[in-house]
Design a protein around this motif. Structure first.
Motif, mmCIF file in Angstrom:
data_model
loop_
_atom_site.group_PDB
_atom_site.id
_atom_site.type_symbol
_atom_site.label_atom_id
_atom_site.label_comp_id
_atom_site.label_asym_id
_atom_site.label_seq_id
_atom_site.Cartn_x
_atom_site.Cartn_y
_atom_site.Cartn_z
ATOM 1 N N PRO A 47 -6.694 6.982 -3.142
ATOM 2 C CA PRO A 47 -5.620 6.924 -2.282
ATOM 3 C C PRO A 47 -5.771 6.232 -0.805
ATOM 4 O O PRO A 47 -7.109 6.299 -0.574
ATOM 5 C CB PRO A 47 -5.083 8.433 -1.819
ATOM 6 C CG PRO A 47 -6.259 9.223 -2.053
ATOM 7 C CD PRO A 47 -7.142 8.470 -3.215
ATOM 8 N N CYS A 48 -4.723 5.666 -0.350
ATOM 9 C CA CYS A 48 -5.087 5.362 1.218
ATOM 10 C C CYS A 48 -4.275 5.979 2.129
ATOM 11 O O CYS A 48 -3.090 6.696 1.751
ATOM 12 C CB CYS A 48 -4.999 3.850 1.139
ATOM 13 S SG CYS A 48 -3.410 3.188 0.920
ATOM 14 N N TYR A 82 3.062 9.813 -0.473
ATOM 15 C CA TYR A 82 3.700 9.307 -1.876
ATOM 16 C C TYR A 82 2.967 9.943 -3.178
ATOM 17 O O TYR A 82 3.860 10.529 -4.051
ATOM 18 C CB TYR A 82 3.703 7.717 -1.961
ATOM 19 C CG TYR A 82 4.224 7.247 -3.186
ATOM 20 C CD1 TYR A 82 5.710 7.194 -3.611
ATOM 21 C CD2 TYR A 82 3.267 6.823 -4.020
ATOM 22 C CE1 TYR A 82 6.013 6.506 -4.785
ATOM 23 C CE2 TYR A 82 3.841 5.997 -5.180
ATOM 24 C CZ TYR A 82 4.926 5.864 -5.568
ATOM 25 O OH TYR A 82 5.349 5.344 -6.671
ATOM 26 N N LEU A 83 1.701 9.814 -3.072
ATOM 27 C CA LEU A 83 1.084 10.261 -4.329
ATOM 28 C C LEU A 83 0.919 12.030 -4.422
ATOM 29 O O LEU A 83 1.176 12.345 -5.639
ATOM 30 C CB LEU A 83 -0.441 10.166 -4.279
ATOM 31 C CG LEU A 83 -0.830 8.476 -4.433
ATOM 32 C CD1 LEU A 83 -2.132 7.846 -4.122
ATOM 33 C CD2 LEU A 83 -0.381 7.887 -5.790
ATOM 34 N N ARG A 84 0.843 12.439 -3.101
ATOM 35 C CA ARG A 84 1.201 14.248 -3.549
ATOM 36 C C ARG A 84 2.532 14.390 -3.665
ATOM 37 O O ARG A 84 2.675 15.450 -4.551
ATOM 38 C CB ARG A 84 0.956 14.514 -1.954
ATOM 39 C CG ARG A 84 -0.556 14.555 -1.370
ATOM 40 C CD ARG A 84 -0.782 15.044 -0.077
ATOM 41 N NE ARG A 84 -2.209 15.132 0.238
ATOM 42 C CZ ARG A 84 -2.732 15.223 1.470
ATOM 43 N NH1 ARG A 84 -1.883 15.061 2.471
ATOM 44 N NH2 ARG A 84 -3.852 15.421 1.481
ATOM 45 N N LEU A 90 -2.838 14.171 -10.994
ATOM 46 C CA LEU A 90 -3.668 13.551 -10.055
ATOM 47 C C LEU A 90 -4.622 14.291 -9.229
ATOM 48 O O LEU A 90 -4.630 14.584 -8.098
ATOM 49 C CB LEU A 90 -2.584 12.985 -8.742
ATOM 50 C CG LEU A 90 -1.596 11.945 -9.393
ATOM 51 C CD1 LEU A 90 -0.541 11.710 -8.315
ATOM 52 C CD2 LEU A 90 -2.292 10.655 -9.744
ATOM 53 N N CYS A 98 2.492 2.209 -2.498
ATOM 54 C CA CYS A 98 2.235 2.683 -3.890
ATOM 55 C C CYS A 98 0.946 2.159 -4.390
ATOM 56 O O CYS A 98 0.123 1.617 -3.577
ATOM 57 C CB CYS A 98 3.352 2.429 -4.671
ATOM 58 S SG CYS A 98 3.530 0.414 -5.002
ATOM 59 N N GLU A 99 0.591 2.738 -5.479
ATOM 60 C CA GLU A 99 -0.635 2.197 -6.013
ATOM 61 C C GLU A 99 -0.366 1.333 -7.365
ATOM 62 O O GLU A 99 -1.437 1.264 -8.265
ATOM 63 C CB GLU A 99 -1.489 3.534 -6.520
ATOM 64 C CG GLU A 99 -1.063 3.938 -7.802
ATOM 65 C CD GLU A 99 -0.002 5.163 -7.754
ATOM 66 O OE1 GLU A 99 1.074 4.833 -7.150
ATOM 67 O OE2 GLU A 99 -0.101 6.024 -8.362
ATOM 68 N N ASN A 149 -0.233 5.667 1.300
ATOM 69 C CA ASN A 149 0.597 5.947 0.210
ATOM 70 C C ASN A 149 0.046 7.517 -0.327
ATOM 71 O O ASN A 149 0.425 8.300 -1.338
ATOM 72 C CB ASN A 149 0.073 5.203 -1.098
ATOM 73 C CG ASN A 149 -1.420 5.223 -1.637
ATOM 74 O OD1 ASN A 149 -2.285 6.227 -1.249
ATOM 75 N ND2 ASN A 149 -1.919 4.131 -2.233
ATOM 76 N N LEU A 150 -0.855 8.245 0.581
ATOM 77 C CA LEU A 150 -0.976 9.653 0.267
ATOM 78 C C LEU A 150 0.043 10.674 -0.107
ATOM 79 O O LEU A 150 0.055 11.469 -0.711
ATOM 80 C CB LEU A 150 -1.992 10.369 1.220
ATOM 81 C CG LEU A 150 -2.692 11.477 1.108
ATOM 82 C CD1 LEU A 150 -3.383 11.643 -0.082
ATOM 83 C CD2 LEU A 150 -3.655 11.773 2.202
ATOM 84 N N LEU A 199 -6.714 13.804 -6.018
ATOM 85 C CA LEU A 199 -6.207 14.213 -4.555
ATOM 86 C C LEU A 199 -6.774 15.495 -3.971
ATOM 87 O O LEU A 199 -6.567 15.702 -2.952
ATOM 88 C CB LEU A 199 -4.480 14.259 -4.692
ATOM 89 C CG LEU A 199 -3.891 12.954 -5.018
ATOM 90 C CD1 LEU A 199 -2.479 13.319 -5.034
ATOM 91 C CD2 LEU A 199 -4.183 11.824 -4.093
ATOM 92 N N ARG A 259 0.693 -1.036 0.064
ATOM 93 C CA ARG A 259 0.138 -0.130 0.002
ATOM 94 C C ARG A 259 0.651 1.246 0.117
ATOM 95 O O ARG A 259 0.384 2.367 0.253
ATOM 96 C CB ARG A 259 -1.066 -0.063 1.278
ATOM 97 C CG ARG A 259 -1.911 -1.231 1.459
ATOM 98 C CD ARG A 259 -2.514 -1.347 -0.030
ATOM 99 N NE ARG A 259 -3.473 -0.528 0.063
ATOM 100 C CZ ARG A 259 -4.305 -0.572 -1.315
ATOM 101 N NH1 ARG A 259 -4.075 -1.370 -2.187
ATOM 102 N NH2 ARG A 259 -5.113 0.465 -1.387
#
Length: 223
Positions: A194-195, A201-203, A213, A83-84, A198-199, A216, A81
């Protein structure tokens, strides 16, 4: 690029040392939980990697739905989790089947945006201490993104794909394909909810690596 079932026997010989580019080696039916694919295996002589394209249905040549998926052992196989990636791979395979035709090119040698598995794990350890994914790579003296998409483009050329609808949030993938002679007719978002794990990481991918993205924004409003 013709199919050569005997190519594996030459990988360690003098003949293969003189070869360059991507060579089609084998094709085999691959029924999956997502639908029926044909797995087409390639040797990337420039980088010494074995690559595979999962092809579903009749492709045509224009506006083919394509996913270039970077190898991610932790996400694809272990369900990380952090990453996605695993969810993106599954979503891409489902999308290609729903479309009735398309390609998922699974790119070996792209682990950790090209730095390798062990280096990626070291970077993840640094991220657990508070660095973001970009800072962690740089702290290890490694490039932020070392991936090359030449082999992916060569595979698409071999499949007679001239233009793609690219399943990706990363504009740099499309730019790389264009440099290698594949036109990108459209970039199709591949957005995974997102979870908590990984939030950040995604940001970072959005803010520092230019990934698109927009989903977000809703999370930001709620946080």
């Amino acid at each position: 690029m013709t199919e050569n079932p005997g190519a594996f026997g030459e990988v360690f010989g003098e003949k293969s040392a003189r070869r360059t580019g991507v060579e089609r080696v084998v094709r085999a039916p691959l029924p999956t939980v997502y639908g029926h694919f044909e797995a087409i295996g390639y040797l990337d002589h420039d980088r010494g990697e074995e690559q595979v394209a999962l092809v579903h249905g009749d492709l045509g040549t224009e506006r083919v739905l394509v996913r270039l998926h970077s190898e991610c052992l932790t996400g694809d196989a272990f369900g990380s989790r952090h990453c996605e990636c695993g969810d993106q791979l599954a979503a891409a395979l489902r999308a290609v089947v729903a479309e009735g035709g398309g390609v998922v090119v699974y790119l070996k040698g792209h682990e950790g945006r090209g730095i390798g598995l062990l280096a990626k794990l070291r970077a993840m350890a640094l991220q657990a201490e508070g660095l973001d994914t970009v800072e962690a790579n740089l702290a290890l003296g490694l490039p932020v993104d070392a991936r090359d998409y030449g082999a992916a483009a060569a595979i698409l050329h071999d499949l007679d794909v001239r233009s793609v609808r690219l399943l990706s949030n990363n504009p740099r993938k499309g730019e790389a394909l264009v440099r290698h002679g594949i036109q990108v007719a459209e970039q199709v978002p591949l957005l995974i909810p997102p979870c908590e794990s990984n939030l950040t990481y995604l940001r970072t991918k959005r803010e520092r690596l230019d990934h698109h993205l927009p989903h977000l924004d809703a999370v930001a409003r709620l946080s």
